[in-house]
Design an enzyme around this catalytic site. Structure first.
Site, PDB file in Angstrom:
ATOM      1  N   CYS A   1       6.885  -4.140  -1.755  1.00 19.98           N
ATOM      2  CA  CYS A   1       6.662  -3.210  -2.874  1.00 19.98           C
ATOM      3  C   CYS A   1       7.980  -2.727  -3.460  1.00 19.98           C
ATOM      4  O   CYS A   1       8.107  -2.563  -4.675  1.00 19.98           O
ATOM      5  CB  CYS A   1       5.815  -2.025  -2.410  1.00 19.98           C
TER       6      CYS A   1
ATOM      7  N   ASN B   1      -4.673   0.647  -2.017  1.00 18.78           N
ATOM      8  CA  ASN B   1      -4.565  -0.632  -1.308  1.00 18.78           C
ATOM      9  C   ASN B   1      -5.945  -1.299  -1.239  1.00 18.78           C
ATOM     10  O   ASN B   1      -6.981  -0.630  -1.165  1.00 18.78           O
ATOM     11  CB  ASN B   1      -3.947  -0.467   0.086  1.00 18.78           C
TER      12      ASN B   1
ATOM     13  N   GLU C   1       1.037   0.365  -4.132  1.00 17.74           N
ATOM     14  CA  GLU C   1       2.148   0.374  -5.087  1.00 17.74           C
ATOM     15  C   GLU C   1       2.130  -0.866  -5.974  1.00 17.74           C
ATOM     16  O   GLU C   1       2.313  -0.790  -7.195  1.00 17.74           O
ATOM     17  CB  GLU C   1       3.496   0.422  -4.352  1.00 17.74           C
TER      18      GLU C   1
HETATM   19  N1  THU Z   1       0.131  -0.380   2.509  1.00 19.47           N
HETATM   20  C1  THU Z   1       0.303   0.103   1.243  1.00 19.47           C
HETATM   21  O1  THU Z   1      -0.651   0.238   0.472  1.00 19.47           O
HETATM   22  N2  THU Z   1       1.569   0.401   0.851  1.00 19.47           N
HETATM   23  C2  THU Z   1       2.682   0.244   1.614  1.00 19.47           C
HETATM   24  O2  THU Z   1       3.797   0.463   1.141  1.00 19.47           O
HETATM   25  C3  THU Z   1       2.552  -0.165   3.008  1.00 19.47           C
HETATM   26  C4  THU Z   1       1.194  -0.570   3.448  1.00 19.47           C
HETATM   27  C5  THU Z   1      -1.233  -0.730   2.937  1.00 19.47           C
HETATM   28  C6  THU Z   1      -1.452  -2.199   3.114  1.00 19.47           C
HETATM   29  C7  THU Z   1      -2.583  -2.230   4.120  1.00 19.47           C
HETATM   30  O3  THU Z   1      -3.812  -2.152   3.419  1.00 19.47           O
HETATM   31  C8  THU Z   1      -2.387  -0.950   4.930  1.00 19.47           C
HETATM   32  O4  THU Z   1      -1.510  -0.125   4.170  1.00 19.47           O
HETATM   33  C9  THU Z   1      -1.810  -1.162   6.307  1.00 19.47           C
HETATM   34  O5  THU Z   1      -0.661  -1.908   6.252  1.00 19.47           O
END
Ligand code: THU
Length: 145
Positions: free
Chosen positions: A94, A47, A60
């Site tokens: 996602c 992320n 994702e």
């Molecule tokens: N996040 C992801 O990378 N994948 C997900 O499916 C849910 C949330 C990240 C986005 C953000 O940087 C952090 O988790 C908190 O929401």
């Protein structure tokens, strides 16, 4: 809860490594995703957050973007690794992004301890909106004009 093995081992290693590179200074919530294409190639991403919160991108969707940029459009397995128990499953945005390419995707939702479960994308997003419906709508419109 089961521990990852078989098709998951390599993906888990990749997801764990990329998770350590997550850019998450605002939430502190690090996520790693490793996506296996039908070709066998693996695409891993984390992320990436932003001071303008709406611009944050999930691990994702970053992995899908990297794979598509490399010419891949079909995927078989995905590992999503975060922290906490039970492990967190992919967000709605996602799920829809993944469904664009592979509705038969198998996902292992896991945490840094290696705990987790397997789930299909179909289970996570039943009745996904799909582009075929959009194409039918367009052709129907064309026929009317
Ligand atoms: N996040 C992801 O990378 N994948 C997900 O499916 C849910 C949330 C990240 C986005 C953000 O940087 C952090 O988790 C908190 O929401």
């Amino acid at each position: 809860m089961t521990r990852g093995a078989g098709p998951w081992r390599e993906l888990e290693v990749a997801a764990r490594a990329v998770r350590s590179r997550a850019y998450a200074p605002y939430s502190g919530y690090r996520v790693g995703a490793a996506l296996r294409a039908s070709s066998g190639r693996i695409f891993a991403a984390c992320n990436v957050e932003n001071a303008s919160f709406g611009l944050c991108i999930c691990a994702e969707r970053s992995a899908v973007a990297a794979a598509v940029a490399a010419g891949e459009h079909a995927f078989t397995h995905l590992v999503v690794m975060s922290d906490g128990a039970p492990p967190a499953s992919p967000c709605g945005m996602c799920r829809q992004t993944l469904a664009e390419f592979s509705t038969s995707l198998t996902i292992r939702i896991t945490n840094v301890l290696g705990e987790g479960d397997e789930v299909s994308l179909r289970e996570l997003l039943p009745l996904a909106f799909d582009g075929q419906k959009l194409k039918r709508t367009n052709s129907a419109r064309k026929r009317r004009t």
